[in-house]
Design a protein around this motif. Structure first.
Motif, PDB file in Angstrom:
ATOM      1  N   ILE A  83      44.680  43.506  30.896  1.00 48.72           N
ATOM      2  CA  ILE A  83      46.163  43.706  31.064  1.00 48.72           C
ATOM      3  C   ILE A  83      46.744  43.131  32.455  1.00 48.72           C
ATOM      4  O   ILE A  83      47.671  42.431  32.502  1.00 48.72           O
ATOM      5  N   GLN A  84      45.958  43.121  33.234  1.00 48.21           N
ATOM      6  CA  GLN A  84      46.232  43.103  34.644  1.00 48.21           C
ATOM      7  C   GLN A  84      46.418  41.494  34.732  1.00 48.21           C
ATOM      8  O   GLN A  84      46.808  40.669  35.502  1.00 48.21           O
ATOM      9  N   LEU A  85      45.166  40.795  34.113  1.00 44.69           N
ATOM     10  CA  LEU A  85      45.111  39.466  34.328  1.00 44.69           C
ATOM     11  C   LEU A  85      45.963  38.662  33.171  1.00 44.69           C
ATOM     12  O   LEU A  85      46.389  37.348  33.478  1.00 44.69           O
ATOM     13  N   ARG A  86      46.634  39.380  32.102  1.00 43.20           N
ATOM     14  CA  ARG A  86      47.582  38.815  31.263  1.00 43.20           C
ATOM     15  C   ARG A  86      48.906  38.500  31.957  1.00 43.20           C
ATOM     16  O   ARG A  86      49.498  39.408  32.249  1.00 43.20           O
ATOM     17  N   LYS A  87      49.203  37.331  31.833  1.00 45.41           N
ATOM     18  CA  LYS A  87      50.491  37.020  32.373  1.00 45.41           C
ATOM     19  C   LYS A  87      51.818  36.810  31.059  1.00 45.41           C
ATOM     20  O   LYS A  87      51.298  36.511  29.765  1.00 45.41           O
ATOM     21  N   HIS A  88      52.694  37.062  31.373  1.00 47.98           N
ATOM     22  CA  HIS A  88      53.872  36.878  30.430  1.00 47.98           C
ATOM     23  C   HIS A  88      53.976  35.515  29.783  1.00 47.98           C
ATOM     24  O   HIS A  88      53.763  34.467  30.510  1.00 47.98           O
ATOM     25  N   PRO A  89      54.062  35.334  28.529  1.00 48.31           N
ATOM     26  CA  PRO A  89      54.241  34.164  27.927  1.00 48.31           C
ATOM     27  C   PRO A  89      55.342  33.138  28.461  1.00 48.31           C
ATOM     28  O   PRO A  89      55.268  31.613  28.381  1.00 48.31           O
ATOM     29  N   LYS A  90      56.208  33.780  29.080  1.00 44.71           N
ATOM     30  CA  LYS A  90      57.493  32.927  29.885  1.00 44.71           C
ATOM     31  C   LYS A  90      56.911  31.953  30.850  1.00 44.71           C
ATOM     32  O   LYS A  90      57.462  30.912  31.188  1.00 44.71           O
ATOM     33  N   ALA A 119      48.928  29.135  38.966  1.00 43.52           N
ATOM     34  CA  ALA A 119      47.740  29.755  38.360  1.00 43.52           C
ATOM     35  C   ALA A 119      48.320  30.751  37.057  1.00 43.52           C
ATOM     36  O   ALA A 119      47.690  30.563  36.120  1.00 43.52           O
ATOM     37  N   TYR A 120      49.321  31.097  37.420  1.00 42.93           N
ATOM     38  CA  TYR A 120      50.000  32.051  36.303  1.00 42.93           C
ATOM     39  C   TYR A 120      50.469  31.088  34.990  1.00 42.93           C
ATOM     40  O   TYR A 120      50.343  31.426  33.997  1.00 42.93           O
ATOM     41  N   LYS A 165      42.972  31.650  23.849  1.00 42.66           N
ATOM     42  CA  LYS A 165      41.612  31.864  24.501  1.00 42.66           C
ATOM     43  C   LYS A 165      41.641  33.266  24.840  1.00 42.66           C
ATOM     44  O   LYS A 165      42.528  33.941  25.565  1.00 42.66           O
ATOM     45  N   PRO A 166      40.451  33.820  24.814  1.00 40.52           N
ATOM     46  CA  PRO A 166      40.489  35.237  25.371  1.00 40.52           C
ATOM     47  C   PRO A 166      40.404  35.486  26.825  1.00 40.52           C
ATOM     48  O   PRO A 166      39.521  34.659  27.121  1.00 40.52           O
ATOM     49  N   LEU A 167      41.074  36.408  27.635  1.00 38.00           N
ATOM     50  CA  LEU A 167      41.038  36.467  29.024  1.00 38.00           C
ATOM     51  C   LEU A 167      39.601  36.986  29.415  1.00 38.00           C
ATOM     52  O   LEU A 167      38.984  36.827  30.438  1.00 38.00           O
ATOM     53  N   GLY A 168      39.060  37.945  28.514  1.00 35.73           N
ATOM     54  CA  GLY A 168      37.797  38.328  28.761  1.00 35.73           C
ATOM     55  C   GLY A 168      36.572  37.279  29.094  1.00 35.73           C
ATOM     56  O   GLY A 168      35.702  37.502  29.776  1.00 35.73           O
ATOM     57  N   ALA A 169      36.811  36.243  28.421  1.00 36.55           N
ATOM     58  CA  ALA A 169      35.859  34.975  28.493  1.00 36.55           C
ATOM     59  C   ALA A 169      35.946  34.380  29.937  1.00 36.55           C
ATOM     60  O   ALA A 169      34.889  34.029  30.613  1.00 36.55           O
ATOM     61  N   ALA A 170      37.137  34.472  30.397  1.00 34.14           N
ATOM     62  CA  ALA A 170      37.436  33.922  31.745  1.00 34.14           C
ATOM     63  C   ALA A 170      36.544  34.968  33.007  1.00 34.14           C
ATOM     64  O   ALA A 170      36.104  34.788  33.847  1.00 34.14           O
ATOM     65  N   MET A 171      36.757  35.941  32.467  1.00 31.99           N
ATOM     66  CA  MET A 171      36.313  37.198  33.378  1.00 31.99           C
ATOM     67  C   MET A 171      34.676  37.337  33.352  1.00 31.99           C
ATOM     68  O   MET A 171      33.803  37.326  34.536  1.00 31.99           O
ATOM     69  N   LEU A 172      33.909  36.798  32.157  1.00 30.48           N
ATOM     70  CA  LEU A 172      32.699  37.011  32.059  1.00 30.48           C
ATOM     71  C   LEU A 172      32.170  35.537  32.608  1.00 30.48           C
ATOM     72  O   LEU A 172      31.095  35.773  33.229  1.00 30.48           O
ATOM     73  N   ARG A 208      39.006  37.022  39.602  1.00 37.97           N
ATOM     74  CA  ARG A 208      38.234  37.947  40.364  1.00 37.97           C
ATOM     75  C   ARG A 208      38.552  39.146  40.425  1.00 37.97           C
ATOM     76  O   ARG A 208      38.082  40.253  40.592  1.00 37.97           O
ATOM     77  N   SER A 209      40.043  39.357  40.884  1.00 43.79           N
ATOM     78  CA  SER A 209      40.675  40.577  40.980  1.00 43.79           C
ATOM     79  C   SER A 209      40.668  41.433  39.699  1.00 43.79           C
ATOM     80  O   SER A 209      40.456  42.657  39.776  1.00 43.79           O
ATOM     81  N   ALA A 210      40.811  41.005  38.619  1.00 46.54           N
ATOM     82  CA  ALA A 210      40.533  41.524  37.471  1.00 46.54           C
ATOM     83  C   ALA A 210      38.930  41.836  37.126  1.00 46.54           C
ATOM     84  O   ALA A 210      38.928  43.351  36.687  1.00 46.54           O
ATOM     85  N   VAL A 211      38.029  41.344  37.530  1.00 44.52           N
ATOM     86  CA  VAL A 211      36.709  41.691  37.344  1.00 44.52           C
ATOM     87  C   VAL A 211      36.437  42.812  38.243  1.00 44.52           C
ATOM     88  O   VAL A 211      35.788  43.928  37.822  1.00 44.52           O
ATOM     89  N   GLU A 212      36.848  42.965  39.546  1.00 44.36           N
ATOM     90  CA  GLU A 212      36.546  43.871  40.558  1.00 44.36           C
ATOM     91  C   GLU A 212      37.319  45.128  39.979  1.00 44.36           C
ATOM     92  O   GLU A 212      36.946  46.263  40.460  1.00 44.36           O
ATOM     93  N   HIS A 213      38.387  45.109  39.461  1.00 44.81           N
ATOM     94  CA  HIS A 213      39.146  46.116  38.777  1.00 44.81           C
ATOM     95  C   HIS A 213      38.479  46.843  37.958  1.00 44.81           C
ATOM     96  O   HIS A 213      37.947  47.905  37.626  1.00 44.81           O
ATOM     97  N   ALA A 214      37.587  45.985  37.036  1.00 44.49           N
ATOM     98  CA  ALA A 214      36.652  46.663  35.907  1.00 44.49           C
ATOM     99  C   ALA A 214      35.382  47.219  36.449  1.00 44.49           C
ATOM    100  O   ALA A 214      34.681  48.057  35.903  1.00 44.49           O
ATOM    101  N   MET A 215      34.717  46.373  37.297  1.00 41.48           N
ATOM    102  CA  MET A 215      33.610  46.532  37.871  1.00 41.48           C
ATOM    103  C   MET A 215      33.124  47.198  39.083  1.00 41.48           C
ATOM    104  O   MET A 215      32.044  47.433  39.408  1.00 41.48           O
ATOM    105  N   GLY A 216      34.346  47.146  39.850  1.00 42.29           N
ATOM    106  CA  GLY A 216      34.059  47.515  41.182  1.00 42.29           C
ATOM    107  C   GLY A 216      33.555  46.176  41.965  1.00 42.29           C
ATOM    108  O   GLY A 216      33.644  45.003  41.600  1.00 42.29           O
ATOM    109  N   THR A 217      33.009  46.556  43.087  1.00 46.30           N
ATOM    110  CA  THR A 217      32.664  45.419  44.148  1.00 46.30           C
ATOM    111  C   THR A 217      31.261  45.209  44.274  1.00 46.30           C
ATOM    112  O   THR A 217      30.660  44.366  44.775  1.00 46.30           O
TER     113      THR A 217
END
Length: 210
Positions: free
Chosen positions: A24-31, A51-52, A64-71, A172-181
């Motif tokens: 959700i943090q990584l997902r940007k508004h369609p606009k 980048a947005y 495209k799935p945002l999870g794929a970018a995180m992985l 990276r910010s999204a990954v660290e939110h989910a996984m820690g550092t």
């Protein structure tokens, strides 16, 4: 996460929620999926704003799935931890490593974003010479044979570099939110996290899986 949990179903579900919050943090508004021309000139957008735009094209326009970018970020980070090299004596390895991983993650997103425009132009495909030789030299010149060619135009290489790093920073910010550092140096934690995420690999019935 600091204590390497994820061993019970409750802890796995909690981690999935953390991963979902990161999406959700990584997902940007369609606009933010603005047309290509708005990024061509000096429109005053920062690299983060651009980048947005590409993240929105990647997710909303291309589906495209945002999870794929995180992985992808995680895979590049693990690979770079072993293979990234710098000239002897060059300082700030950690900073350069972050730039490297962010750039390659951003390349993945921008390459799959479909962010481009279609242009048509007349291209010379051959030359036609006159059948009769004229006494006027200019009339003997070959005439070009043209055809309409359609091609896709993408952002220039120079403009993509900063945008890719900004995309990578967002991921990276999204990954660290989910996984820690600390996930990079803890293989057991990473293995448990991989198991916990295995259920997310299959798309949801409504097609909204990330």
């Amino acid at each position: 996460m600091d204590n390497d949990y994820l061993l019970s179903s409750f802890e796995r579900n909690a981690f999935k929620k953390s991963w979902g919050t990161a999406l959700i943090q990584l997902r940007k508004h369609p606009k933010f999926a603005v047309p290509f021309f708005m990024l061509e000139g000096a429109m005053g957008y920062t690299a983060k704003s651009k980048a947005y735009v590409l993240l929105s094209w990647y997710h909303h326009r291309q589906g495209k799935p945002l999870g794929a970018a995180m992985l992808r970020y995680m895979a590049v980070r693990l690979w770079a931890g072993l293979r990234f090299q710098q000239p002897p004596g060059k300082p700030n390895r950690a900073k350069e490593l972050t730039y490297f991983v962010n750039t390659h993650t951003g390349k993945f997103v921008s390459a799959n974003s479909g962010f481009s425009k279609t242009t048509t132009e007349q291209q010379i495909i051959g030359w036609e010479r006159p059948y009769i030789i004229s006494s006027i030299e200019s009339e003997n010149a070959a005439r070009p044979i043209t055809d309409t060619v359609t091609k896709k135009v993408r952002l220039s290489h120079n403009s993509r570099a900063g945008i890719n790093r900004a995309i990578g920073a967002e991921v990276r910010s999204a990954v660290e939110h989910a996984m820690g550092t600390k996930w990079v140096s803890n293989h057991t934690l990473l293995a448990n996290a991989s198991d916990a995420l295995s259920a997310l690999a299959a798309p949801k019935a409504d097609g909204s899986g990330n």
